[in-house]
Write an enzyme that holds these catalytic residues in place. Structure first.
Site, PDB file in Angstrom:
ATOM      1  N   ASP A 133     -24.876  39.964 -45.184  1.00 15.51           N
ATOM      2  CA  ASP A 133     -25.853  39.439 -44.626  1.00 15.51           C
ATOM      3  C   ASP A 133     -25.619  38.038 -44.490  1.00 15.51           C
ATOM      4  O   ASP A 133     -25.725  37.024 -45.447  1.00 15.51           O
ATOM      5  CB  ASP A 133     -27.237  39.760 -45.152  1.00 15.51           C
ATOM      6  CG  ASP A 133     -28.168  39.111 -44.753  1.00 15.51           C
ATOM      7  OD1 ASP A 133     -29.499  38.908 -45.419  1.00 15.51           O
ATOM      8  OD2 ASP A 133     -28.026  38.420 -43.593  1.00 15.51           O
ATOM      9  N   ASP A 317     -27.486  35.765 -37.608  1.00 13.75           N
ATOM     10  CA  ASP A 317     -27.743  36.289 -38.819  1.00 13.75           C
ATOM     11  C   ASP A 317     -27.388  37.851 -38.773  1.00 13.75           C
ATOM     12  O   ASP A 317     -27.945  38.679 -37.880  1.00 13.75           O
ATOM     13  CB  ASP A 317     -29.378  36.303 -38.859  1.00 13.75           C
ATOM     14  CG  ASP A 317     -29.675  36.723 -40.246  1.00 13.75           C
ATOM     15  OD1 ASP A 317     -31.105  36.831 -40.474  1.00 13.75           O
ATOM     16  OD2 ASP A 317     -28.998  37.684 -40.973  1.00 13.75           O
TER      17      ASP A 317
END
Ligand SMILES: Cc1noc(C)c1CN(C)Cc1cc2n(n1)CCN(c1cc(N)ncn1)C2
Length: 428
Positions: A133, A317
């Site tokens: 992430d 992201d």
């Protein structure tokens, strides 16, 4: 016909690798072992690279030899210079980094809500599937410390079963994500490997509590934060991400994301795989504060419409599923979709699943990347519904634009930890 003397001399010279010094017979071409040729009294010598591995050239040593050759004592500084250059060459060779890693990015469900990657923790290695992430910087895992009522099918990390685990005494962490989900717990250090790339004593945050949305996600055993370490929530001392720990030994201070639509992609560490994109990578600067991969798009286009040049700042992201952009852009997009509406009831733009959607193009500097309509026709509201939810949504409630997986899977993305950091996009 060569005389005995001729043959003897030729064989001596040939043995010395010096070819023949004998004048060639006019009119004949003689090829000797180093592919040189003699024709009509003319000589052609084929130059070949020295096949033996050799150290870089040391100029001071060459100068020293010149002094010797001319019988002149070399000054002391030349001798020390030889050592200086030799040392620097040794250090350069030692600095040649050699580590890389490559691992799969597997969608955890049929709509690519997230991607997980196999990692190993501890000794002997315990394998977990974690969500890499770039929008956060905590490496946390379901663990033997997670209440069993909150574990539903996830693999757990048990520090007690690892001979290399060490408790980071007195350290705790707590994280909350944009969708309200979160987790908290304690910290161990242990060996941690992704795709063959190992970091010894990586901070591994062991969950003592996870929110229900994580408990319900049985295919996700935790996260590997690949944001900047400034975002790490461990206290009293924050910890480094896997990438920050691995950087000193990587061939290149980069990691790349090749996420795919409804298919397994990959994350690479320490190298840029030329086979995963075409053309060139287009880079744009990254503003690393407060810790996201923050950069700008240079504009957008809806379908075949004209490209609108406008700076759109946001974060790339990999931990966010969808693409969130300013309302004006999103409205312009869904204006092209028959029956689309911004539904408070469903919490975003929805449309009839049968509607035809346009593509969406975003710019990185002068380059253009087009998101296919299929990526934006994200999912049915429910398996039997004829209403679909869009993969492009408004960022107005978030306070930040988020270039999530819907956008990132349309490109090959290079997260470059160079100084200054930058992000690159390649066509695939
Ligand atoms: C939502 C969602 N996203 O991926 C998954 C899996 C889910 C499903 N959900 C049931 C569980 C969940 C919630 C989150 N995750 N997993 C992954 C991390 N999350 C992020 C990361 C980040 N950079 N930014 C915002 N949230 C929130």
């Amino acid at each position: 016909m060569l005389s005995f003397t001729d043959l003897f001399v030729t064989s001596l010279l040939a043995a010395a690798g010096l070819g023949s010094a004998l004048p060639p017979r006019i009119g004949t071409t003689v090829i000797n072992q180093d592919q040189s040729s003699f024709l009509n009294g003319r000589t052609t010598l084929k130059q070949v690279r020295n096949p033996r591995p050799h150290k870089a050239f040391n100029g001071a040593r060459a100068t020293y030899r010149t002094y010797l050759k001319h019988g002149v004592p070399a000054p002391e500084y030349i001798k020390t210079a030889i050592a200086h250059i030799d040392n620097e060459q040794e250090e350069a060779i030692a600095r040649i980094k050699r580590d890389t890693g490559s691992a799969a990015a597997v969608p955890i469900n049929e709509v690519d809500i997230a991607y997980v990657t196999p990692v190993t923790v501890g000794t002997p290695p315990q394998t977990l599937m974690l969500d890499l992430d770039t929008g956060s910087s905590d490496l946390w895992v379901f663990s033997s410390l997670t209440p069993s009522s909150q574990v539903r099918g996830q693999e757990i990390y048990s520090p007690a079963k690892s001979s290399t685990s060490k408790l980071l005494s007195g350290h705790t962490w707590s994280i909350r994500y944009g969708d309200g989900s979160g987790s908290r717990g304690t910290v161990y250090t242990d060996n941690f490997t992704i795709g063959g790339l190992e970091v010894e004593s990586q901070a591994v945050q062991t969950a003592q509590e996870v929110s229900s949305s994580f408990t319900q996600e049985q295919s996700l055993d935790g996260l590997v934060g690949l944001g900047f370490s400034t975002l790490n929530t461990v206290r009293p001392s924050s910890q480094l991400t896997f990438f920050d720990n691995a950087r000193p030994k990587l061939d290149e201070e980069v990691f790349t994301a090749d996420l795919k639509y409804h298919a397994t992609g990959s994350y690479d560490f320490g190298f840029i795989d030329r086979a995963k994109y075409t053309g060139n990578i287009t880079y744009t600067p990254v503003q690393q504060s407060p810790g996201y991969w923050t950069h700008s798009l240079s504009g957008y286009a809806v379908g075949s419409g004209a490209f609108q040049s406008t700076q759109i700042q946001g974060i790339s992201d990999t931990g966010t599923t969808l693409l969130y952009l300013p309302t004006a852009i999103v409205t312009a997009y869904y204006r092209q979709v028959q029956g689309a509406q911004n539904s408070q009831y469903y919490g975003g733009y929805v449309f009839p699943c049968s509607s035809t959607l346009p593509t969406f193009t975003f710019g990185i500097e002068g380059a253009r990347f087009t998101i296919p309509a299929s990526y934006i026709n994200y999912t049915r509201i429910s398996p039997t519904s004829s209403t679909c939810y869009g993969g492009l949504q408004s960022s107005s409630g978030l306070g930040i634009n988020i270039f999530g997986d819907v956008a990132l899977k349309a490109a090959f993305v290079v997260f470059s930890g160079t100084n200054p950091p930058r992000i690159g996009f390649g066509t695939k």
